[in-house]
Design a protein around this motif. Structure first.
Motif, PDB file in Angstrom:
ATOM      1  N   LEU A 153       3.126  -7.347  -0.260  1.00 35.75           N
ATOM      2  CA  LEU A 153       3.793  -6.657   0.806  1.00 35.75           C
ATOM      3  C   LEU A 153       4.821  -5.415   0.230  1.00 35.75           C
ATOM      4  CD1 LEU A 153       4.581  -5.947   3.490  1.00 35.75           C
ATOM      5  CD2 LEU A 153       6.029  -7.930   3.600  1.00 35.75           C
ATOM      6  N   ALA A 154       5.520  -5.942  -0.861  1.00 31.58           N
ATOM      7  CA  ALA A 154       6.493  -5.372  -1.656  1.00 31.58           C
ATOM      8  C   ALA A 154       5.828  -4.269  -2.286  1.00 31.58           C
ATOM      9  CB  ALA A 154       7.073  -5.934  -2.773  1.00 31.58           C
ATOM     10  N   ASP A 155       4.516  -4.523  -2.975  1.00 30.94           N
ATOM     11  CA  ASP A 155       4.110  -3.135  -3.560  1.00 30.94           C
ATOM     12  C   ASP A 155       3.543  -2.274  -2.578  1.00 30.94           C
ATOM     13  OD1 ASP A 155       4.365  -4.443  -5.978  1.00 30.94           O
ATOM     14  OD2 ASP A 155       2.619  -5.364  -6.269  1.00 30.94           O
ATOM     15  N   THR A 156       3.002  -2.635  -1.465  1.00 32.94           N
ATOM     16  CA  THR A 156       2.515  -1.723  -0.587  1.00 32.94           C
ATOM     17  C   THR A 156       3.762  -0.859   0.246  1.00 32.94           C
ATOM     18  OG1 THR A 156       0.695  -3.206   0.280  1.00 32.94           O
ATOM     19  CG2 THR A 156       1.055  -1.469   1.644  1.00 32.94           C
ATOM     20  N   LEU A 157       4.779  -1.346   0.344  1.00 35.40           N
ATOM     21  CA  LEU A 157       5.880  -0.918   0.933  1.00 35.40           C
ATOM     22  C   LEU A 157       6.645   0.115  -0.470  1.00 35.40           C
ATOM     23  CD1 LEU A 157       7.605  -3.467   3.155  1.00 35.40           C
ATOM     24  CD2 LEU A 157       6.252  -1.480   3.831  1.00 35.40           C
ATOM     25  N   GLY A 158       6.388  -0.001  -1.528  1.00 35.37           N
ATOM     26  CA  GLY A 158       7.145   0.521  -2.598  1.00 35.37           C
ATOM     27  C   GLY A 158       8.378  -0.389  -2.873  1.00 35.37           C
ATOM     28  N   ALA A 159       8.474  -1.548  -2.453  1.00 34.52           N
ATOM     29  CA  ALA A 159       9.892  -2.240  -2.280  1.00 34.52           C
ATOM     30  C   ALA A 159      10.209  -2.934  -3.826  1.00 34.52           C
ATOM     31  CB  ALA A 159       9.773  -3.015  -1.224  1.00 34.52           C
ATOM     32  N   ALA A 160      11.315  -3.434  -3.857  1.00 33.32           N
ATOM     33  CA  ALA A 160      11.741  -4.397  -4.851  1.00 33.32           C
ATOM     34  C   ALA A 160      11.743  -5.672  -4.181  1.00 33.32           C
ATOM     35  CB  ALA A 160      13.316  -3.892  -5.080  1.00 33.32           C
ATOM     36  N   ILE A 161      11.566  -6.813  -5.152  1.00 35.24           N
ATOM     37  CA  ILE A 161      11.543  -8.240  -4.678  1.00 35.24           C
ATOM     38  C   ILE A 161      12.945  -8.813  -4.999  1.00 35.24           C
ATOM     39  CG2 ILE A 161      10.746 -10.599  -5.189  1.00 35.24           C
ATOM     40  CD1 ILE A 161       8.137  -9.445  -5.264  1.00 35.24           C
ATOM     41  N   GLY A 162      13.625  -9.398  -4.032  1.00 35.53           N
ATOM     42  CA  GLY A 162      14.557 -10.120  -4.080  1.00 35.53           C
ATOM     43  C   GLY A 162      14.516 -11.623  -3.552  1.00 35.53           C
ATOM     44  N   ALA A 163      15.549 -12.450  -3.784  1.00 33.18           N
ATOM     45  CA  ALA A 163      15.437 -13.947  -3.678  1.00 33.18           C
ATOM     46  C   ALA A 163      16.784 -14.455  -3.108  1.00 33.18           C
ATOM     47  CB  ALA A 163      14.906 -14.604  -4.924  1.00 33.18           C
ATOM     48  N   SER A 164      16.937 -15.520  -2.487  1.00 26.49           N
ATOM     49  CA  SER A 164      18.019 -16.172  -2.376  1.00 26.49           C
ATOM     50  C   SER A 164      18.488 -17.028  -3.643  1.00 26.49           C
ATOM     51  CB  SER A 164      17.825 -17.159  -0.989  1.00 26.49           C
ATOM     52  OG  SER A 164      16.935 -18.179  -1.432  1.00 26.49           O
ATOM     53  N   LEU A 201       1.632  -8.887   8.153  1.00 27.20           N
ATOM     54  CA  LEU A 201       2.410  -7.697   8.027  1.00 27.20           C
ATOM     55  C   LEU A 201       2.063  -6.880   6.897  1.00 27.20           C
ATOM     56  CD1 LEU A 201       4.756  -6.169   9.005  1.00 27.20           C
ATOM     57  CD2 LEU A 201       6.406  -7.452   7.407  1.00 27.20           C
ATOM     58  N   HIS A 202       1.348  -7.499   5.826  1.00 29.62           N
ATOM     59  CA  HIS A 202       0.900  -6.702   4.585  1.00 29.62           C
ATOM     60  C   HIS A 202      -0.296  -6.080   5.237  1.00 29.62           C
ATOM     61  CE1 HIS A 202      -1.881  -6.429   1.214  1.00 29.62           C
ATOM     62  NE2 HIS A 202      -0.939  -5.844   0.935  1.00 29.62           N
TER      63      HIS A 202
END
Length: 316
Positions: A217-228, A306-307
């Motif tokens: 999903l992150a790669d398709t959106l061009g997003a960074a990955i975060g975490a708690s 969603l992806h």
């Protein structure tokens, strides 16, 4: 009052946080100068000179500043601080490392993590994990601030560049030595500056699920990955991906929280995001209190769906 802004940069590239601190400095009134300290950093100085509101750029280009160790940079800032009423820097790793030393050497109090400027000596900053906003008035002869860059817009590029003036480095205190660094490499956007962030919590249950569920999903959106923090403490991802009070404080355009309950320490790091989407199977999860859109569902079903939808739209 003349204001000195310490630039955040990677020598050949000026960090956007600098433009945001320049924007914050503009709300204090007065002339703004930017100090660019590094080695081989003229490109960063030229970028700073093109920011709207900057009257002058001071360039300290010295081998001793190549790794921007706190002690020599602090000594440089203090050597230039005499004619300035305020010294500002972003609340980045470098800013948090350097500016307390500057404040101590100037014998003044530092106001940290400023999120609003109501005047030349009146500032707002979050306390208690962002649950309370404290208003602070500085009565020191010089004001030393660190600025939460996510709280301010970036200063736009100006039509004409400000002049660049070379400045000399004072004697290096020589109390620390750079040994080396081990940096993580990723083709994804850097978390602190990403426009879209997809974050996962302890509910992901493993590092493999971060890779197989969130990463597509992150790669398709061009997003960074975060975490708690819980996901980081469990070893699912490295701590440089942690979002929260003890991690990175971010404000992307879109924040998608997957399996994150929403502890106040995490909310302190992302609640200023423009749009927050929460996916959690617990309808009472605190994350829904700050979410613009909430989906009560199993993330292992919802995130792949969603992806698929995002990928189909992207391919249309």
């Amino acid at each position: 009052m003349t204001i000195l802004v310490l630039a955040e940069h990677q020598d050949t590239l000026l960090d956007e946080a600098t433009a945001k601190v320049v924007s914050a400095a503009g709300r204090m009134g007065g002339e703004i100068h930017v100090l660019v300290a590094g080695s081989g950093c003229r490109a960063a100085a030229e970028a700073a000179a093109r920011l709207t509101g900057v009257a002058k750029v001071l360039l300290a280009d010295e081998p001793s500043l190549s790794n921007r160790l706190a002690e020599p940079v602090a000594a440089l800032v203090v050597s230039r601080a005499g004619s300035y009423g305020a010294v500002l820097a972003p609340s980045t790793t470098n800013g948090k490392n350097i500016m307390p030393r500057v404040a101590a050497l100037l014998d003044v109090m530092q106001v940290s993590d400023v999120i609003a400027i109501d005047g030349p000596d009146l500032f707002q900053r979050p306390i208690y994990a962002g649950n309370v906003i404290q208003t602070v008035r500085s009565v020191d002869a010089k004001t030393v601030l660190t600025i939460r860059a996510s709280a301010f817009p970036a200063a736009p590029v100006a039509a004409a560049a400000a002049p660049i003036e070379a400045v000399a480095m004072p004697d290096n205190p020589g109390v620390s030595t750079f040994i080396g660094s081990a940096l993580s490499r990723s083709e994804r956007p850097e978390l602190a500056g990403a426009r879209i962030v997809v974050s996962g919590g302890r509910a992901l249950a493993s590092a493999e699920n971060f890779d197989t569920v969130l990463a597509p999903l992150a790669d398709t959106l061009g997003a960074a990955i975060g975490a708690s923090r819980a996901a980081v403490d469990a070893g699912y991802v490295s701590n440089d991906l942690q979002v929260g009070q003890t991690g990175k404080i971010i404000a992307p355009d879109l924040y998608i929280a997957c399996g994150i309950s929403g502890a106040i320490q995490h909310l302190a790091g992302m609640k200023d995001s423009r749009v927050i989407v929460a996916i959690n199977k617990d309808p009472d999860a605190p994350i829904f209190q700050v979410a613009d859109y909430g989906l009560v569902a199993d993330l292992f079903e919802a995130v792949p769906e969603l992806h698929t939808a995002v990928a189909a739209k992207a391919g249309a």
